[in-house]
Each structure stands twice: as structure tokens, then as C-alpha cells.
Design a protein around this motif. Sequence first.
Motif, PDB file in Angstrom:
ATOM      1  N   THR A 197       0.801  -1.234  -0.115  1.00 57.97           N
ATOM      2  CA  THR A 197       0.101   0.183  -0.040  1.00 57.97           C
ATOM      3  C   THR A 197       0.969   1.317   0.115  1.00 57.97           C
ATOM      4  OG1 THR A 197      -1.612  -1.224   1.250  1.00 57.97           O
ATOM      5  CG2 THR A 197      -1.658   1.163   1.258  1.00 57.97           C
ATOM      6  N   ILE A 198       1.934   1.157   0.564  1.00 57.78           N
ATOM      7  CA  ILE A 198       2.881   2.222   0.571  1.00 57.78           C
ATOM      8  C   ILE A 198       3.573   2.422  -0.771  1.00 57.78           C
ATOM      9  CG2 ILE A 198       5.031   3.035   1.423  1.00 57.78           C
ATOM     10  CD1 ILE A 198       4.415   1.899   4.219  1.00 57.78           C
ATOM     11  N   PHE A 199       3.845   1.462  -1.559  1.00 55.23           N
ATOM     12  CA  PHE A 199       4.545   1.606  -2.622  1.00 55.23           C
ATOM     13  C   PHE A 199       3.792   1.708  -3.991  1.00 55.23           C
ATOM     14  CE2 PHE A 199       8.028   0.044  -0.120  1.00 55.23           C
ATOM     15  CZ  PHE A 199       9.157   0.879  -0.705  1.00 55.23           C
ATOM     16  N   ILE A 200       2.509   1.483  -3.805  1.00 50.10           N
ATOM     17  CA  ILE A 200       1.529   1.673  -5.022  1.00 50.10           C
ATOM     18  C   ILE A 200       1.494   2.955  -5.488  1.00 50.10           C
ATOM     19  CG2 ILE A 200      -0.992   1.359  -5.725  1.00 50.10           C
ATOM     20  CD1 ILE A 200      -0.822  -1.010  -4.253  1.00 50.10           C
ATOM     21  N   PRO A 201       1.243   3.957  -4.798  1.00 51.88           N
ATOM     22  CA  PRO A 201       1.139   5.426  -5.207  1.00 51.88           C
ATOM     23  C   PRO A 201       2.726   5.835  -5.723  1.00 51.88           C
ATOM     24  CG  PRO A 201       0.455   5.296  -2.717  1.00 51.88           C
ATOM     25  CD  PRO A 201       0.711   3.922  -3.297  1.00 51.88           C
ATOM     26  N   LEU A 202       3.516   5.481  -4.966  1.00 51.89           N
ATOM     27  CA  LEU A 202       4.954   5.552  -5.426  1.00 51.89           C
ATOM     28  C   LEU A 202       4.971   5.130  -6.807  1.00 51.89           C
ATOM     29  CD1 LEU A 202       6.864   5.202  -2.095  1.00 51.89           C
ATOM     30  CD2 LEU A 202       5.963   7.526  -3.018  1.00 51.89           C
ATOM     31  N   THR A 203       4.800   4.067  -7.095  1.00 51.00           N
ATOM     32  CA  THR A 203       4.882   3.160  -8.436  1.00 51.00           C
ATOM     33  C   THR A 203       4.250   3.999  -9.402  1.00 51.00           C
ATOM     34  OG1 THR A 203       5.141   1.280  -7.487  1.00 51.00           O
ATOM     35  CG2 THR A 203       4.771   1.011  -9.764  1.00 51.00           C
ATOM     36  N   PHE A 204       2.844   4.423  -9.132  1.00 54.01           N
ATOM     37  CA  PHE A 204       2.255   5.208 -10.107  1.00 54.01           C
ATOM     38  C   PHE A 204       2.812   6.575 -10.375  1.00 54.01           C
ATOM     39  CE2 PHE A 204      -0.909   8.799 -10.768  1.00 54.01           C
ATOM     40  CZ  PHE A 204      -1.587   8.395 -11.989  1.00 54.01           C
ATOM     41  N   LEU A 205       3.323   7.194  -9.486  1.00 52.76           N
ATOM     42  CA  LEU A 205       4.228   8.499  -9.798  1.00 52.76           C
ATOM     43  C   LEU A 205       5.334   8.476 -10.617  1.00 52.76           C
ATOM     44  CD1 LEU A 205       3.905  10.462  -6.231  1.00 52.76           C
ATOM     45  CD2 LEU A 205       2.548  10.949  -8.391  1.00 52.76           C
ATOM     46  N   VAL A 206       6.029   7.452 -10.247  1.00 54.62           N
ATOM     47  CA  VAL A 206       7.569   7.016 -11.073  1.00 54.62           C
ATOM     48  C   VAL A 206       6.926   6.540 -12.597  1.00 54.62           C
ATOM     49  CG1 VAL A 206       9.147   5.444 -11.328  1.00 54.62           C
ATOM     50  CG2 VAL A 206       8.650   6.334  -8.963  1.00 54.62           C
ATOM     51  N   GLY A 207       5.802   5.892 -12.614  1.00 55.59           N
ATOM     52  CA  GLY A 207       5.563   5.473 -14.015  1.00 55.59           C
ATOM     53  C   GLY A 207       5.001   6.707 -14.830  1.00 55.59           C
ATOM     54  N   VAL A 208       4.362   7.830 -14.371  1.00 57.87           N
ATOM     55  CA  VAL A 208       3.910   8.855 -15.037  1.00 57.87           C
ATOM     56  C   VAL A 208       5.201   9.553 -15.393  1.00 57.87           C
ATOM     57  CG1 VAL A 208       2.694  11.225 -14.733  1.00 57.87           C
ATOM     58  CG2 VAL A 208       1.620   9.073 -14.180  1.00 57.87           C
ATOM     59  N   TRP A 209       6.040   9.814 -14.478  1.00 53.99           N
ATOM     60  CA  TRP A 209       7.318  10.666 -14.659  1.00 53.99           C
ATOM     61  C   TRP A 209       8.170   9.989 -15.484  1.00 53.99           C
ATOM     62  CZ3 TRP A 209       6.500  12.428  -9.031  1.00 53.99           C
ATOM     63  CH2 TRP A 209       6.042  13.689  -9.165  1.00 53.99           C
ATOM     64  N   GLY A 210       7.946   8.827 -15.548  1.00 55.07           N
ATOM     65  CA  GLY A 210       8.873   7.935 -16.499  1.00 55.07           C
ATOM     66  C   GLY A 210       8.499   7.868 -17.887  1.00 55.07           C
ATOM     67  N   MET A 211       7.585   8.271 -18.254  1.00 54.55           N
ATOM     68  CA  MET A 211       7.006   8.488 -19.799  1.00 54.55           C
ATOM     69  C   MET A 211       7.872   9.496 -20.468  1.00 54.55           C
ATOM     70  SD  MET A 211       2.820   7.602 -19.308  1.00 54.55           S
ATOM     71  CE  MET A 211       2.438   6.104 -18.421  1.00 54.55           C
ATOM     72  N   ASN A 212       7.988   9.322 -21.738  1.00 56.86           N
ATOM     73  CA  ASN A 212       8.645  10.446 -22.308  1.00 56.86           C
ATOM     74  C   ASN A 212       7.733  11.171 -23.158  1.00 56.86           C
ATOM     75  OD1 ASN A 212      11.180   9.376 -21.929  1.00 56.86           O
ATOM     76  ND2 ASN A 212      10.623   7.856 -23.589  1.00 56.86           N
ATOM     77  N   PHE A 213       7.013  12.307 -21.955  1.00 58.35           N
ATOM     78  CA  PHE A 213       6.348  13.413 -22.600  1.00 58.35           C
ATOM     79  C   PHE A 213       6.891  14.454 -22.967  1.00 58.35           C
ATOM     80  CE2 PHE A 213       2.998  11.411 -19.684  1.00 58.35           C
ATOM     81  CZ  PHE A 213       2.298  10.958 -20.384  1.00 58.35           C
TER      82      PHE A 213
END
Length: 67
Positions: free
Chosen positions: A16-32
Motif C-alpha cells: 500500500t505504501i509503494f503503489i502510489p509511488l509506483t504510479f508517480l514513477v510511471g507517470v514521470w518515467g514516460m517520455n512526454f
Amino acid sequence: DLRMNDIMKRLTIVSTIFIPLTFLVGVWGMNFKIMPELEWEYGYFFAWGLMITLGIIVASYFKKKRY
């Protein structure tokens, strides 16, 4: 059974602690091309600060609830 329940509870808290962190990393990791954080000088530090703060908030919530 009690030991397995305790282990499952701990694993649930960690996930539960790492799910929101994984989401943020995934969004910032995309090449927008258009992301405000990319042009900002302190965007990288802001991202780290946000992730650390979010992790601390979720962990403290569980500690407060004695879970």
C-alpha cells in the motif's frame, strides 16, 4: 495461522505504501514532451520530495491506526 496473518498484514502495508509511488514513477518515467517538471530547475528534487512525503504520510497513517 496467526503468524501468516501477521505476515500478510505487513506485506499489505508495504504494498500500500509503494503503489502510489509506483504510479508517480510511471507517470514521470514516460517520455512526454510537455511536462512542467522537466523545464523547472528543481523538478527532480520536487519529485523525490513528493514521493518521500507521500510514503511517510501513508506509513504514519497506518502507524496511527495501529495496523
